[in-house]
Design a protein around this motif. Structure first.
Motif, PDB file in Angstrom:
ATOM      1  N   VAL A  22      34.812  46.439  50.847  1.00  0.00           N
ATOM      2  CA  VAL A  22      35.561  45.227  50.506  1.00  0.00           C
ATOM      3  C   VAL A  22      34.543  44.100  50.341  1.00  0.00           C
ATOM      4  O   VAL A  22      33.825  43.756  51.283  1.00  0.00           O
ATOM      5  CB  VAL A  22      36.596  44.892  51.591  1.00  0.00           C
ATOM      6  N   THR A  23      34.466  43.554  49.118  1.00  0.00           N
ATOM      7  CA  THR A  23      33.445  42.566  48.812  1.00  0.00           C
ATOM      8  C   THR A  23      33.867  41.638  47.681  1.00  0.00           C
ATOM      9  O   THR A  23      34.559  42.062  46.755  1.00  0.00           O
ATOM     10  CB  THR A  23      32.118  43.250  48.429  1.00  0.00           C
ATOM     11  N   ALA A  24      33.439  40.410  47.766  1.00  0.00           N
ATOM     12  CA  ALA A  24      33.652  39.460  46.667  1.00  0.00           C
ATOM     13  C   ALA A  24      32.682  39.744  45.518  1.00  0.00           C
ATOM     14  O   ALA A  24      32.863  39.227  44.420  1.00  0.00           O
ATOM     15  CB  ALA A  24      33.475  38.030  47.170  1.00  0.00           C
ATOM     16  N   GLN A  25      31.681  40.585  45.738  1.00  0.00           N
ATOM     17  CA  GLN A  25      30.704  40.950  44.705  1.00  0.00           C
ATOM     18  C   GLN A  25      31.042  42.291  44.047  1.00  0.00           C
ATOM     19  O   GLN A  25      30.165  43.102  43.770  1.00  0.00           O
ATOM     20  CB  GLN A  25      29.279  41.022  45.299  1.00  0.00           C
ATOM     21  N   LYS A  26      32.311  42.523  43.787  1.00  0.00           N
ATOM     22  CA  LYS A  26      32.747  43.801  43.212  1.00  0.00           C
ATOM     23  C   LYS A  26      32.047  44.095  41.895  1.00  0.00           C
ATOM     24  O   LYS A  26      31.497  45.175  41.711  1.00  0.00           O
ATOM     25  CB  LYS A  26      34.265  43.827  43.023  1.00  0.00           C
ATOM     26  N   SER A  46      40.479  44.519  37.852  1.00  0.00           N
ATOM     27  CA  SER A  46      39.990  43.225  38.325  1.00  0.00           C
ATOM     28  C   SER A  46      39.767  43.205  39.837  1.00  0.00           C
ATOM     29  O   SER A  46      39.021  42.387  40.347  1.00  0.00           O
ATOM     30  CB  SER A  46      40.976  42.126  37.939  1.00  0.00           C
ATOM     31  N   TRP A  47      40.370  44.136  40.568  1.00  0.00           N
ATOM     32  CA  TRP A  47      40.298  44.124  42.025  1.00  0.00           C
ATOM     33  C   TRP A  47      39.709  45.376  42.664  1.00  0.00           C
ATOM     34  O   TRP A  47      39.410  45.395  43.855  1.00  0.00           O
ATOM     35  CB  TRP A  47      41.688  43.880  42.607  1.00  0.00           C
ATOM     36  N   PHE A  48      39.510  46.450  41.873  1.00  0.00           N
ATOM     37  CA  PHE A  48      39.053  47.727  42.450  1.00  0.00           C
ATOM     38  C   PHE A  48      38.200  48.486  41.447  1.00  0.00           C
ATOM     39  O   PHE A  48      38.540  48.553  40.261  1.00  0.00           O
ATOM     40  CB  PHE A  48      40.275  48.578  42.827  1.00  0.00           C
ATOM     41  N   THR A  49      37.103  49.073  41.932  1.00  0.00           N
ATOM     42  CA  THR A  49      36.250  49.946  41.120  1.00  0.00           C
ATOM     43  C   THR A  49      35.949  51.203  41.917  1.00  0.00           C
ATOM     44  O   THR A  49      35.534  51.122  43.078  1.00  0.00           O
ATOM     45  CB  THR A  49      34.916  49.256  40.768  1.00  0.00           C
ATOM     46  N   LEU A  50      36.169  52.372  41.312  1.00  0.00           N
ATOM     47  CA  LEU A  50      35.789  53.655  41.899  1.00  0.00           C
ATOM     48  C   LEU A  50      34.671  54.225  41.047  1.00  0.00           C
ATOM     49  O   LEU A  50      34.774  54.259  39.813  1.00  0.00           O
ATOM     50  CB  LEU A  50      36.980  54.621  41.928  1.00  0.00           C
ATOM     51  N   MET A  51      33.586  54.671  41.720  1.00  0.00           N
ATOM     52  CA  MET A  51      32.417  55.187  41.012  1.00  0.00           C
ATOM     53  C   MET A  51      32.042  56.552  41.569  1.00  0.00           C
ATOM     54  O   MET A  51      32.312  56.844  42.742  1.00  0.00           O
ATOM     55  CB  MET A  51      31.242  54.219  41.188  1.00  0.00           C
ATOM     56  N   ALA A  52      31.398  57.377  40.730  1.00  0.00           N
ATOM     57  CA  ALA A  52      31.000  58.714  41.167  1.00  0.00           C
ATOM     58  C   ALA A  52      29.699  59.128  40.490  1.00  0.00           C
ATOM     59  O   ALA A  52      29.363  58.647  39.409  1.00  0.00           O
ATOM     60  CB  ALA A  52      32.096  59.724  40.833  1.00  0.00           C
ATOM     61  N   ALA A  59      33.640  53.132  46.360  1.00  0.00           N
ATOM     62  CA  ALA A  59      34.556  52.191  45.723  1.00  0.00           C
ATOM     63  C   ALA A  59      34.258  50.787  46.232  1.00  0.00           C
ATOM     64  O   ALA A  59      33.793  50.600  47.356  1.00  0.00           O
ATOM     65  CB  ALA A  59      36.001  52.562  46.024  1.00  0.00           C
ATOM     66  N   PHE A  60      34.549  49.815  45.384  1.00  0.00           N
ATOM     67  CA  PHE A  60      34.414  48.402  45.728  1.00  0.00           C
ATOM     68  C   PHE A  60      35.757  47.726  45.466  1.00  0.00           C
ATOM     69  O   PHE A  60      36.379  47.971  44.431  1.00  0.00           O
ATOM     70  CB  PHE A  60      33.305  47.747  44.900  1.00  0.00           C
ATOM     71  N   MET A  61      36.191  46.896  46.407  1.00  0.00           N
ATOM     72  CA  MET A  61      37.490  46.245  46.311  1.00  0.00           C
ATOM     73  C   MET A  61      37.345  44.774  46.685  1.00  0.00           C
ATOM     74  O   MET A  61      36.656  44.447  47.645  1.00  0.00           O
ATOM     75  CB  MET A  61      38.471  46.919  47.266  1.00  0.00           C
ATOM     76  N   THR A  62      38.006  43.909  45.918  1.00  0.00           N
ATOM     77  CA  THR A  62      37.982  42.487  46.255  1.00  0.00           C
ATOM     78  C   THR A  62      38.788  42.243  47.525  1.00  0.00           C
ATOM     79  O   THR A  62      39.745  42.963  47.804  1.00  0.00           O
ATOM     80  CB  THR A  62      38.538  41.626  45.107  1.00  0.00           C
ATOM     81  N   PRO A  63      38.410  41.241  48.306  1.00  0.00           N
ATOM     82  CA  PRO A  63      39.084  41.015  49.583  1.00  0.00           C
ATOM     83  C   PRO A  63      40.475  40.402  49.475  1.00  0.00           C
ATOM     84  O   PRO A  63      41.222  40.401  50.448  1.00  0.00           O
ATOM     85  CB  PRO A  63      38.140  40.054  50.318  1.00  0.00           C
ATOM     86  N   HIS A  65      43.084  41.321  47.415  1.00  0.00           N
ATOM     87  CA  HIS A  65      44.162  42.115  46.827  1.00  0.00           C
ATOM     88  C   HIS A  65      45.137  42.605  47.896  1.00  0.00           C
ATOM     89  O   HIS A  65      44.719  43.045  48.966  1.00  0.00           O
ATOM     90  CB  HIS A  65      43.602  43.299  46.039  1.00  0.00           C
ATOM     91  N   PRO A  66      46.443  42.541  47.649  1.00  0.00           N
ATOM     92  CA  PRO A  66      47.429  42.941  48.655  1.00  0.00           C
ATOM     93  C   PRO A  66      47.426  44.427  49.001  1.00  0.00           C
ATOM     94  O   PRO A  66      47.995  44.814  50.015  1.00  0.00           O
ATOM     95  CB  PRO A  66      48.771  42.532  48.036  1.00  0.00           C
ATOM     96  N   SER A  67      46.775  45.268  48.200  1.00  0.00           N
ATOM     97  CA  SER A  67      46.763  46.699  48.518  1.00  0.00           C
ATOM     98  C   SER A  67      45.624  47.085  49.456  1.00  0.00           C
ATOM     99  O   SER A  67      45.445  48.263  49.761  1.00  0.00           O
ATOM    100  CB  SER A  67      46.665  47.525  47.232  1.00  0.00           C
ATOM    101  N   ALA A  68      44.843  46.119  49.927  1.00  0.00           N
ATOM    102  CA  ALA A  68      43.745  46.429  50.849  1.00  0.00           C
ATOM    103  C   ALA A  68      44.301  47.172  52.064  1.00  0.00           C
ATOM    104  O   ALA A  68      45.348  46.800  52.595  1.00  0.00           O
ATOM    105  CB  ALA A  68      43.047  45.145  51.275  1.00  0.00           C
ATOM    106  N   PRO A  69      43.615  48.228  52.501  1.00  0.00           N
ATOM    107  CA  PRO A  69      44.099  48.973  53.669  1.00  0.00           C
ATOM    108  C   PRO A  69      44.176  48.077  54.906  1.00  0.00           C
ATOM    109  O   PRO A  69      43.348  47.187  55.079  1.00  0.00           O
ATOM    110  CB  PRO A  69      43.030  50.060  53.864  1.00  0.00           C
TER     111      PRO A  69
END
Length: 145
Positions: A22-26, A46-52, A59-63, A65-69
Motif C-alpha cells: 500500500v503506497t502513494a507511489q503506485k 488508477s488504484w491497483f497494479t499487479l505485476m509478475a 502488487a501496489f495499491m493506493t492507500p 481505495h475502499p477495497s484495501a484489505p
C-alpha cells in the motif's frame, strides 16, 4: 480443547499469492519494477497494479481505495524485504546498474552463503538480489545446535 484452525495441504488451494504494498507511489513503483526488474503489468488501474515475472508476483495499491484489505496501512519502507534469487548475481548487478539503478548495498560475498546486492524501490521496499554460494567453513554449525 484446541480451537485453532489447522489446514491440511488439500484443504485450501491457492490460485495465486503475492504481497500488496500500500503506497502513494503506485505508478512510480510500477514503472520502476518494469524498467529495472523486468516485471510485466498483469492488471493496472488508477488504484491497483499487479505485476509478475518468472513466477514471482507483487502488487501496489493506493492507500485511499475502499477495497484495501482490513488492517492494511500505508507501507513505510520498514520491516519487509523482497528477495530475488538469481543464477548469476554479477550479471544481474551489471544489468541493473547499466540501466541506471542506484544500488545502495554493494555487491558482497556474505559469510552465510550468499553473494548479493540491494536497493530500495520508490516506495521504500528493500530489494535484495542474491545468488547462493558456499558459506564460510563452519559458519552454520553455531546455529544448528
Amino acid at each position: 480443547m484446541n480451537h485453532s484452525l489447522t489446514l491440511r495441504r488439500s484443504d485450501m488451494r491457492l490460485r495465486d499469492h503475492y504481497p500488496i504494498v500500500v503506497t502513494a507511489q503506485k505508478e512510480e513503483s510500477r514503472d520502476f519494477w518494469q524498467r529495472y526488474l523486468g516485471f510485466r503489468t498483469v492488471f493496472d488501474s488508477s488504484w491497483f497494479t499487479l505485476m509478475a515475472h518468472d513466477g514471482a508476483s507483487i502488487a501496489f495499491m493506493t492507500p485511499d481505495h475502499p477495497s484495501a484489505p482490513p488492517g492494511s496501512k500505508t507501507f513505510t519502507g520498514r520491516g519487509v524485504c523482497f528477495e530475488l534469487e538469481v543464477d548469476d548475481v554479477d550479471k544481474a548487478h551489471a544489468e541493473l546498474t547499466g540501466k541506471g539503478a542506484s544500488v545502495t548495498y554493494p555487491l558482497s560475498d556474505e559469510p552465510f552463503g550468499q553473494r548479493r546486492f540491494g536497493f530500495a524501490d520508490p516506495c521504500g521496499l528493500w530489494i535484495d538480489v542474491v545468488e547462493q554460494i558456499e558459506p564460510e567453513a563452519g559458519y552454520w554449525e553455531r546455529y544448528m545446535q
